[in-house]
Scaffold this active site. Structure first.
Site, PDB file in Angstrom:
ATOM      1  N   CYS A   3       0.820  -1.223   0.000  1.00  0.00           N
ATOM      2  CA  CYS A   3       0.000   0.000   0.000  1.00  0.00           C
ATOM      3  C   CYS A   3       0.851   1.270   0.000  1.00  0.00           C
ATOM      4  O   CYS A   3       0.393   2.330  -0.409  1.00  0.00           O
ATOM      5  CB  CYS A   3      -0.938   0.020   1.198  1.00  0.00           C
TER       6      CYS A   3
ATOM      7  N   HIS B 130      -3.826   6.936   1.492  1.00  0.00           N
ATOM      8  CA  HIS B 130      -4.116   5.631   0.895  1.00  0.00           C
ATOM      9  C   HIS B 130      -5.517   5.225   1.343  1.00  0.00           C
ATOM     10  O   HIS B 130      -5.865   5.369   2.518  1.00  0.00           O
ATOM     11  CB  HIS B 130      -3.079   4.615   1.379  1.00  0.00           C
TER      12      HIS B 130
ATOM     13  N   ASN C 227     -10.213  -0.683  -1.893  1.00  0.00           N
ATOM     14  CA  ASN C 227      -8.792  -0.492  -1.595  1.00  0.00           C
ATOM     15  C   ASN C 227      -7.986  -1.064  -2.767  1.00  0.00           C
ATOM     16  O   ASN C 227      -7.994  -2.266  -2.994  1.00  0.00           O
ATOM     17  CB  ASN C 227      -8.497  -1.229  -0.278  1.00  0.00           C
TER      18      ASN C 227
HETATM   19  O1  UT7 Z   1      -4.546  -1.409   2.750  1.00  0.00           O
HETATM   20  C1  UT7 Z   1      -3.607  -1.978   3.592  1.00  0.00           C
HETATM   21  C2  UT7 Z   1      -3.943  -1.800   4.984  1.00  0.00           C
HETATM   22  N1  UT7 Z   1      -5.214  -2.430   5.270  1.00  0.00           N
HETATM   23  C3  UT7 Z   1      -5.981  -1.924   6.175  1.00  0.00           C
HETATM   24  O2  UT7 Z   1      -5.629  -0.902   6.714  1.00  0.00           O
HETATM   25  C4  UT7 Z   1      -7.218  -2.661   6.579  1.00  0.00           C
HETATM   26  C5  UT7 Z   1      -7.411  -2.546   8.047  1.00  0.00           C
HETATM   27  N2  UT7 Z   1      -8.475  -3.383   8.571  1.00  0.00           N
HETATM   28  C6  UT7 Z   1      -9.775  -3.195   8.275  1.00  0.00           C
HETATM   29  O3  UT7 Z   1     -10.098  -2.332   7.498  1.00  0.00           O
HETATM   30  C7  UT7 Z   1     -10.804  -4.047   8.977  1.00  0.00           C
HETATM   31  O4  UT7 Z   1     -10.146  -4.823   9.939  1.00  0.00           O
HETATM   32  C8  UT7 Z   1     -11.605  -4.982   8.017  1.00  0.00           C
HETATM   33  C9  UT7 Z   1     -12.584  -4.164   7.204  1.00  0.00           C
HETATM   34  C10 UT7 Z   1     -10.673  -5.723   7.084  1.00  0.00           C
HETATM   35  C11 UT7 Z   1     -12.381  -6.005   8.815  1.00  0.00           C
HETATM   36  O5  UT7 Z   1     -13.203  -5.349   9.765  1.00  0.00           O
HETATM   37  P1  UT7 Z   1     -13.235  -5.811  11.270  1.00  0.00           P
HETATM   38  O6  UT7 Z   1     -14.181  -4.928  11.949  1.00  0.00           O
HETATM   39  O7  UT7 Z   1     -11.816  -5.839  11.799  1.00  0.00           O
HETATM   40  O8  UT7 Z   1     -13.844  -7.271  11.165  1.00  0.00           O
HETATM   41  P2  UT7 Z   1     -13.313  -8.682  11.684  1.00  0.00           P
HETATM   42  O9  UT7 Z   1     -12.439  -9.301  10.646  1.00  0.00           O
HETATM   43  O10 UT7 Z   1     -12.751  -8.561  13.077  1.00  0.00           O
HETATM   44  O11 UT7 Z   1     -14.638  -9.484  11.781  1.00  0.00           O
HETATM   45  C12 UT7 Z   1     -15.689  -9.093  12.679  1.00  0.00           C
HETATM   46  C13 UT7 Z   1     -16.889  -9.988  12.473  1.00  0.00           C
HETATM   47  C14 UT7 Z   1     -16.562 -11.470  12.584  1.00  0.00           C
HETATM   48  O12 UT7 Z   1     -17.713 -12.117  13.087  1.00  0.00           O
HETATM   49  P3  UT7 Z   1     -17.816 -12.497  14.674  1.00  0.00           P
HETATM   50  O13 UT7 Z   1     -16.644 -13.365  14.959  1.00  0.00           O
HETATM   51  O14 UT7 Z   1     -17.770 -11.181  15.392  1.00  0.00           O
HETATM   52  O15 UT7 Z   1     -19.133 -13.178  14.764  1.00  0.00           O
HETATM   53  C15 UT7 Z   1     -16.358 -11.902  11.149  1.00  0.00           C
HETATM   54  O16 UT7 Z   1     -16.604 -13.275  10.943  1.00  0.00           O
HETATM   55  O17 UT7 Z   1     -17.411  -9.802  11.150  1.00  0.00           O
HETATM   56  C16 UT7 Z   1     -17.393 -11.055  10.438  1.00  0.00           C
HETATM   57  N3  UT7 Z   1     -17.027 -10.791   9.053  1.00  0.00           N
HETATM   58  C17 UT7 Z   1     -17.918 -10.577   8.077  1.00  0.00           C
HETATM   59  N4  UT7 Z   1     -19.248 -10.563   8.065  1.00  0.00           N
HETATM   60  C18 UT7 Z   1     -19.868 -10.304   6.898  1.00  0.00           C
HETATM   61  C19 UT7 Z   1     -15.785 -10.665   8.546  1.00  0.00           C
HETATM   62  N5  UT7 Z   1     -15.853 -10.382   7.235  1.00  0.00           N
HETATM   63  C20 UT7 Z   1     -17.166 -10.311   6.926  1.00  0.00           C
HETATM   64  C21 UT7 Z   1     -17.851 -10.047   5.743  1.00  0.00           C
HETATM   65  N6  UT7 Z   1     -19.203 -10.053   5.760  1.00  0.00           N
HETATM   66  N7  UT7 Z   1     -17.221  -9.792   4.569  1.00  0.00           N
END
Ligand code: UT7
Length: 333
Positions: A114, A260, A290
């Site tokens: 990135c 970014h 992204n």
């Molecule tokens: O570009 C390079 C740098 N990248 C970044 O800076 C990205 C940084 N991170 C993020 O933007 C976020 O962490 C994400 C958008 C990638 C993910 O969001 P999050 O709030 O951290 O979600 P998570 O992965 O911790 O998942 C939370 C919940 C989980 O369910 P439970 O365990 O709470 O029941 C996941 O299973 O959301 C669930 N989940 C989804 N649900 C529906 C994860 N992905 C999805 C999805 N649709 N696509």
């Protein structure tokens, strides 16, 4: 000493618009989850047989060159940032060199994910400041959609990435107050595996292990999302302040900040941290998702096309991503 100015910008995104609703047909997710967690509404996916990583770079570069009023024969160096190259090797830089018939100039591929465009811009700036080169093309291009894990194991990553390319032409100027004022680059490999694609890997016996090509396998991006998020919202403001302090400036002096596009919530956290009004920060993640190394040149080009960047404006670019790598660039337009 010479200075470098950006004199041409361009971008290209594939035609295929993939909305959050479209993704719900392909994988286990919801429109609402994607939008509330990331701010993304749609992204572009490449068309097989039409777009490639380097062909998108060609289109972005053509626009940037035209706007710079230069031809490929004027360019002295290609700097190409990507994490999704056409081939394992050679790098995509030489494919761009071939496609646009550049002279036999160096084509340098940058692997800083990135942060790739800022690393590339900084590299170009050094070659110009030392007087070695006059005109340099810096490109960021990515095709993510062919390598995402749409199973539950990869869904948090699959929803954020999109495809696209952006390009900038830098040229040498004698004006000391104009152009790239400074760039600030960092890395911390302690976190290398927190956001990565681990295969094909040269440190295992079977680098093309078919088991790792299945859903949840190491051929797909893995991300410790919340961990990356926390580092991003700390490092981005930090490296913006580093750039401002190096130039005896403050956040109030900024006319526009182009971060970014990692996640709309990250952009908002950075904005609040610096106490910037909304009109001073660029966010287009809702349209493209992204696009890693391509996100800054796409956002920069759009902002410039919309008249949001004027002569003498103080422009700051900032990125954070896999590596971890991060960096900023301060530019007097
Ligand atoms: O570009 C390079 C740098 N990248 C970044 O800076 C990205 C940084 N991170 C993020 O933007 C976020 O962490 C994400 C958008 C990638 C993910 O969001 P999050 O709030 O951290 O979600 P998570 O992965 O911790 O998942 C939370 C919940 C989980 O369910 P439970 O365990 O709470 O029941 C996941 O299973 O959301 C669930 N989940 C989804 N649900 C529906 C994860 N992905 C999805 C999805 N649709 N696509």
């Amino acid at each position: 000493m010479k200075n470098s100015r950006i004199v041409g910008l361009g971008y290209y995104v594939p035609e295929d618009v993939v909305s959050n609703t479209d993704l719900t047909q392909r994988m286990n997710t919801t429109e609402e989850w994607i939008h509330t967690r990331t701010g993304i509404q749609e992204r572009r996916y490449y068309e097989v047989g039409k777009d490639t990583n380097y062909s998108m770079a060609v289109e972005a570069s053509k626009t940037a060159l035209e706007r710079a009023d230069l031809t490929p024969s004027d360019i002295d160096l290609i700097v190409y940032a990507t994490l999704s190259p056409d081939y394992y090797f050679p790098g995509s830089g030489v494919l761009l060199q071939r496609a646009l018939n550049f002279r036999n100039i160096a084509a340098l591929d940058i692997r800083a994910q990135c942060s790739g465009f800022i690393y590339g811009l900084s590299t170009a700036d050094q070659f110009i400041k030392t007087g070695m080169y006059k005109n340099i093309l810096v490109v960021g291009s990515e095709i993510h959609s062919s390598g995402l894990d749409y199973s539950d194991a990869g869904r948090h990553v699959a929803v954020i990435f999109g495809d696209g390319a952006g390009a900038a032409v830098l040229t040498a100027t004698d004006e000391s107050e104009k152009g790239v004022l400074s760039t600030h680059l960092h890395s911390d490999g302690k976190y290398a595996e927190e956001l990565a694609v681990l295969y094909p890997s040269s440190h295992v016996e079977n680098k093309f292990d078919p088991e790792e090509q299945k859903a949840g396998g190491k051929f797909y991006p893995i991300m410790n999302g919340s961990y990356v998020f926390k580092h991003a919202v700390t490092r981005m403001p930090e490296v913006i302040r580093e750039a401002l302090e190096a130039n005896d400036l403050t956040a109030e002096d900024l006319d526009i900040l182009i971060p970014h596009q990692a996640n709309g919530r990250i952009t908002e956290a950075v904005r609040r941290n610096l106490d910037l009004p909304e009109e001073k920060i660029v966010s287009n993640i809702q349209n493209y998702g992204n696009t890693t190394a391509a996100s800054i040149p796409i956002a920069l080009t759009e902002a410039w096309e919309q008249g949001r960047i004027q002569e003498d404006d103080l422009v700051c670019l900032v990125a954070f991503g896999s590596g971890f790598t991060w960096g900023s660039a301060l530019i007097r337009w």
